[in-house]
Each structure stands twice: as C-alpha cells, then as structure tokens.
Design a protein around this motif. Structure first.
Motif, mmCIF file in Angstrom:
data_model
loop_
_atom_site.group_PDB
_atom_site.id
_atom_site.type_symbol
_atom_site.label_atom_id
_atom_site.label_comp_id
_atom_site.label_asym_id
_atom_site.label_seq_id
_atom_site.Cartn_x
_atom_site.Cartn_y
_atom_site.Cartn_z
ATOM 1 N N ILE A 25 105.796 72.256 96.184
ATOM 2 C CA ILE A 25 104.753 73.267 96.394
ATOM 3 C C ILE A 25 104.161 73.123 97.789
ATOM 4 C CG2 ILE A 25 102.439 74.013 95.684
ATOM 5 C CD1 ILE A 25 103.309 73.125 92.778
ATOM 6 N N VAL A 26 103.787 71.912 98.143
ATOM 7 C CA VAL A 26 103.177 71.673 99.452
ATOM 8 C C VAL A 26 104.161 71.997 100.569
ATOM 9 C CG1 VAL A 26 102.202 69.871 100.948
ATOM 10 C CG2 VAL A 26 101.493 70.027 98.560
ATOM 11 N N ALA A 27 105.422 71.629 100.398
ATOM 12 C CA ALA A 27 106.442 71.931 101.419
ATOM 13 C C ALA A 27 106.603 73.439 101.593
ATOM 14 C CB ALA A 27 107.772 71.293 101.037
ATOM 15 N N GLY A 62 91.503 68.902 97.432
ATOM 16 C CA GLY A 62 91.181 69.502 98.720
ATOM 17 C C GLY A 62 92.401 69.827 99.565
ATOM 18 N N TYR A 63 93.595 69.818 98.956
ATOM 19 C CA TYR A 63 94.825 70.056 99.688
ATOM 20 C C TYR A 63 95.236 71.522 99.717
ATOM 21 C CZ TYR A 63 95.781 64.996 99.654
ATOM 22 O OH TYR A 63 95.725 63.643 99.831
ATOM 23 N N THR A 84 93.230 69.610 105.483
ATOM 24 C CA THR A 84 93.387 68.291 104.845
ATOM 25 C C THR A 84 94.758 68.183 104.194
ATOM 26 O OG1 THR A 84 91.016 68.128 104.456
ATOM 27 C CG2 THR A 84 92.430 66.735 103.098
ATOM 28 N N GLY A 85 95.185 69.259 103.529
ATOM 29 C CA GLY A 85 96.491 69.274 102.887
ATOM 30 C C GLY A 85 97.632 69.178 103.882
ATOM 31 N N ARG A 86 97.494 69.887 104.999
ATOM 32 C CA ARG A 86 98.535 69.825 106.040
ATOM 33 C C ARG A 86 98.646 68.418 106.618
ATOM 34 N NH1 ARG A 86 101.000 74.434 107.225
ATOM 35 N NH2 ARG A 86 99.948 76.346 106.583
ATOM 36 N N ALA A 88 97.758 65.596 105.104
ATOM 37 C CA ALA A 88 98.308 64.721 104.059
ATOM 38 C C ALA A 88 99.823 64.889 103.963
ATOM 39 C CB ALA A 88 97.642 65.017 102.716
ATOM 40 N N TYR A 89 100.290 66.131 104.035
ATOM 41 C CA TYR A 89 101.719 66.400 103.965
ATOM 42 C C TYR A 89 102.445 65.799 105.170
ATOM 43 C CZ TYR A 89 106.063 69.138 103.934
ATOM 44 O OH TYR A 89 107.380 69.530 103.950
ATOM 45 N N THR A 90 101.926 66.010 106.352
ATOM 46 C CA THR A 90 102.530 65.457 107.567
ATOM 47 C C THR A 90 102.590 63.932 107.506
ATOM 48 O OG1 THR A 90 101.744 67.337 108.859
ATOM 49 C CG2 THR A 90 102.326 65.355 110.095
ATOM 50 N N ASP A 91 101.500 63.308 107.089
ATOM 51 C CA ASP A 91 101.456 61.848 106.973
ATOM 52 C C ASP A 91 102.449 61.341 105.923
ATOM 53 O OD1 ASP A 91 99.470 61.927 108.892
ATOM 54 O OD2 ASP A 91 97.832 61.474 107.494
#
Length: 103
Positions: A25-27, A62-63, A84-86, A88-91
């Motif tokens: 989902i995040v991707a 909060g993502y 914040t979500g971006r 977290a995803y990058t990290d």
C-alpha cells in the motif's frame, strides 16, 4: 550483552510498514500524490475490507491521510502518504537495501 545491538540495519525496519500488504500500500502511494481507494485496492490485489483496515492502521500511525468526498453523487475515498509516511517508507527501504547488500 551484545555491543552491536541496534547497529544492524534490521533495527531500522519499520514494523508497521514491513508487513507485506502495508508495504504494498505504502509503495503504491509513494508513486503518486493521491490515489483513489479502488486504484490502491486493485493495484495491491486486496479486498475493500483489507484495504480499509490496513489504511486505518497506517492513518493512526500518521503515515497515510484518508480523504472522503464525492464525484457527483457517488462517495469516494482517496489515500495519500503524509510527509511522515514518506520518510518512514524511504528509511525502511534504505534499511532493506543495507540488509540486502550485506552492509
């Protein structure tokens, strides 16, 4: 006590994002500014109820931002990654790359 504890990249993995469905989902959301619920559902190949549950968990962290509205008289839901979500995803991706490359 292990003196390297916390140094291995696995300690930087985001447990919320790491789950395969939430990672998918995040991707998907990372590629766009905003996506309609149905697009994310179809792209990730999950049911409405699974997407709703997972998106709600990501929103609580909060993502993800969930926006509801209408197109004509038909209700619609849009999803987007928050800053914040971006991050977290990058990290998370960087930690995965580090593990995969044996660094």
């Amino acid at each position: 006590m292990n003196t390297t504890e916390g140094r291995h990249a696995r300690h930087r993995l985001d447990e919320l994002i790491h789950a395969p469905v939430r990672l998918s989902i995040v991707a998907t959301l990372a590629q766009v500014d905003e996506a309609e619920f149905a697009h994310v559902r179809d792209t990730v190949e999950i049911s409405d109820s699974v997407l709703s549950k997972q998106a709600t968990q990501l929103e609580a962290a909060g993502y993800v931002k969930i926006r509801k509205g209408y197109i004509g008289k038909r209700p619609r839901t849009w999803l987007s990654l928050t800053p914040t979500g971006r991050t977290a995803y990058t990290d998370h991706l960087e930690a995965l790359r580090t593990i995969a490359e044996g660094r």
